[in-house]
Design a protein around this motif. Structure first.
Motif, mmCIF file in Angstrom:
data_model
loop_
_atom_site.group_PDB
_atom_site.id
_atom_site.type_symbol
_atom_site.label_atom_id
_atom_site.label_comp_id
_atom_site.label_asym_id
_atom_site.label_seq_id
_atom_site.Cartn_x
_atom_site.Cartn_y
_atom_site.Cartn_z
ATOM 1 N N UNK A 1 -8.799 15.420 -3.336
ATOM 2 C CA UNK A 1 -8.338 14.049 -3.453
ATOM 3 C C UNK A 1 -7.654 13.586 -2.165
ATOM 4 N N UNK B 1 -8.541 10.421 0.224
ATOM 5 C CA UNK B 1 -7.583 9.409 0.626
ATOM 6 C C UNK B 1 -7.589 9.191 2.126
ATOM 7 N N UNK C 1 -8.193 -5.214 6.093
ATOM 8 C CA UNK C 1 -8.358 -3.763 6.239
ATOM 9 C C UNK C 1 -7.248 -3.012 5.513
ATOM 10 N N UNK D 1 -11.990 4.716 6.763
ATOM 11 C CA UNK D 1 -12.981 3.677 6.471
ATOM 12 C C UNK D 1 -12.375 2.289 6.631
ATOM 13 N N UNK D 2 -11.104 2.122 6.195
ATOM 14 C CA UNK D 2 -10.455 0.822 6.337
ATOM 15 C C UNK D 2 -10.290 0.467 7.814
ATOM 16 N N UNK E 1 -10.484 7.281 3.118
ATOM 17 C CA UNK E 1 -10.315 5.862 2.804
ATOM 18 C C UNK E 1 -9.610 5.128 3.918
ATOM 19 N N UNK E 2 -8.557 5.742 4.474
ATOM 20 C CA UNK E 2 -7.831 5.097 5.574
ATOM 21 C C UNK E 2 -8.741 4.938 6.784
ATOM 22 N N UNK F 1 0.826 -1.207 0.000
ATOM 23 C CA UNK F 1 0.000 0.000 0.000
ATOM 24 C C UNK F 1 0.862 1.260 0.000
ATOM 25 N N UNK G 1 3.816 6.510 -8.547
ATOM 26 C CA UNK G 1 2.456 6.967 -8.291
ATOM 27 C C UNK G 1 2.391 7.451 -6.860
ATOM 28 N N UNK H 1 -8.760 2.038 -1.598
ATOM 29 C CA UNK H 1 -9.410 3.343 -1.516
ATOM 30 C C UNK H 1 -8.445 4.497 -1.686
ATOM 31 N N UNK H 2 -7.130 4.282 -1.438
ATOM 32 C CA UNK H 2 -6.232 5.434 -1.484
ATOM 33 C C UNK H 2 -5.330 5.463 -2.712
ATOM 34 N N UNK H 3 -5.012 4.319 -3.309
ATOM 35 C CA UNK H 3 -4.065 4.343 -4.420
ATOM 36 C C UNK H 3 -4.759 4.673 -5.730
ATOM 37 N N UNK I 1 -2.698 9.747 -2.940
ATOM 38 C CA UNK I 1 -3.484 10.981 -3.056
ATOM 39 C C UNK I 1 -3.118 11.955 -1.947
#
Lengths: 185, 99
Positions: A90, A94, B15, A100-101, A97-98, A23, A82, B22-24, A85
């Protein structure tokens, strides 16, 4: 018993480090290499769970075959750096997203710990000899799970045909440059 | 080791994979993260197979590996097709289904 615990924590640290590497690392090429480390550590965990056949399949099929495919495609497409975000809208997405995870992990952990499955806190049921061996897997695949086995083989066939169709060069789908080049040749 | 350790570890890996999806932005890395999530599911399936002492969960994990292989083939085929058309390899910019 002690050896088992040491192996578990070593392998668990390896899987988590590999997963985080996938990740966090910027270069997709390094992400793929990190996933290979993750898969090898996971095979150790499978061995600790007495799934010898699946551990071998994990190393041969996943870490061997599928990851080589990934490496080839990454090398072909180019390991463009890459960035994760960041900044502006954006970046906010991002970070969300973290969060939510993290929520996903909390929910799953609550579901596991609150499931009142008493066997969770034991080492598991007594195993019959040959548990997880190729013989047992093969016997189950060809008797009780014959239909899923055939469905899986059909799925593989469909995927192979789809890959050929996707990778084929078709007129009208290439850019103008390609067509001009093709005419010139 | 108690089975619950393996299950919680699989939840953690799942997780992490979800966070990656969701982030990449690169489709390649997103595919890798779905692999992480599938592997977490495999670990949970094998833990419960160990808990019950039956081989059924192992067959399920094997089928999951087959599905993961198919998913990789299709996903990588799509990425190569995107690259050939000189489109940006970035899910933020590939937001149109128009051909």
């Amino acid at each position: 018993m002690l050896f088992e615990q040491i192996m578990f924590f070593v392998a668990a640290a390896g899987t988590l480090a590999g997963a985080l590497g996938v990740v966090i690392l910027r270069n997709p090429f390094y992400s793929v290499l990190s996933l290979i480390g993750h898969l090898l550590s996971l095979a150790i965990l499978f061995l600790l769970l007495h799934s010898e056949f699946l551990a071998a399949a994990q190393i041969v099929v996943y870490a061997g075959a599928i990851m080589v495919l990934y490496l080839f495609v990454t090398a072909y497409v180019g390991g463009i750096d890459q960035t994760i975000r960041r900044g502006g809208e954006a970046g906010a997405i991002g970070q969300l997203g973290v969060v939510m995870a993290g929520a996903v992990f909390v929910v799953i952990a609550l579901a596991v710990l609150g499931s009142s499955l008493e066997a969770l806190d034991t080492r598991g049921a007594d195993l019959e000899p040959g548990f997880g061996s190729p013989g047992q897997i093969g016997e189950l695949l060809l008797s009780k799970f014959l239909i899923p086995f055939e469905a899986a083989s059909f799925l593989l066939l469909v995927a192979a045909v789809c890959a050929v169709v996707l990778a084929r060069r078709r007129r009208g789908l290439e850019t103008d440059d390609d067509e001009a080049g093709g005419v010139a040749v | 080791m108690d089975v619950v350790w393996f299950v919680v570890l699989s939840a953690l890996i799942f997780a992490i994979g979800a966070a990656g999806v969701m982030t990449r932005r690169s489709p390649l890395v997103i595919l890798l993260c779905t692999e992480l999530m599938l592997n977490a599911c495999n670990l949970a399936l094998l833990s419960f197979a160990r808990m019950h002492g039956s081989g059924d969960g192992q067959i399920f994990a094997l089928i999951v590996m087959v599905v993961a292989a198919c998913e990789v083939v299709i996903g990588l085929g799509l990425i190569v097709a995107i690259y050939r058309r000189r489109l940006p390899i970035d899910v933020d910019e590939l937001s149109e289904l128009r051909g």
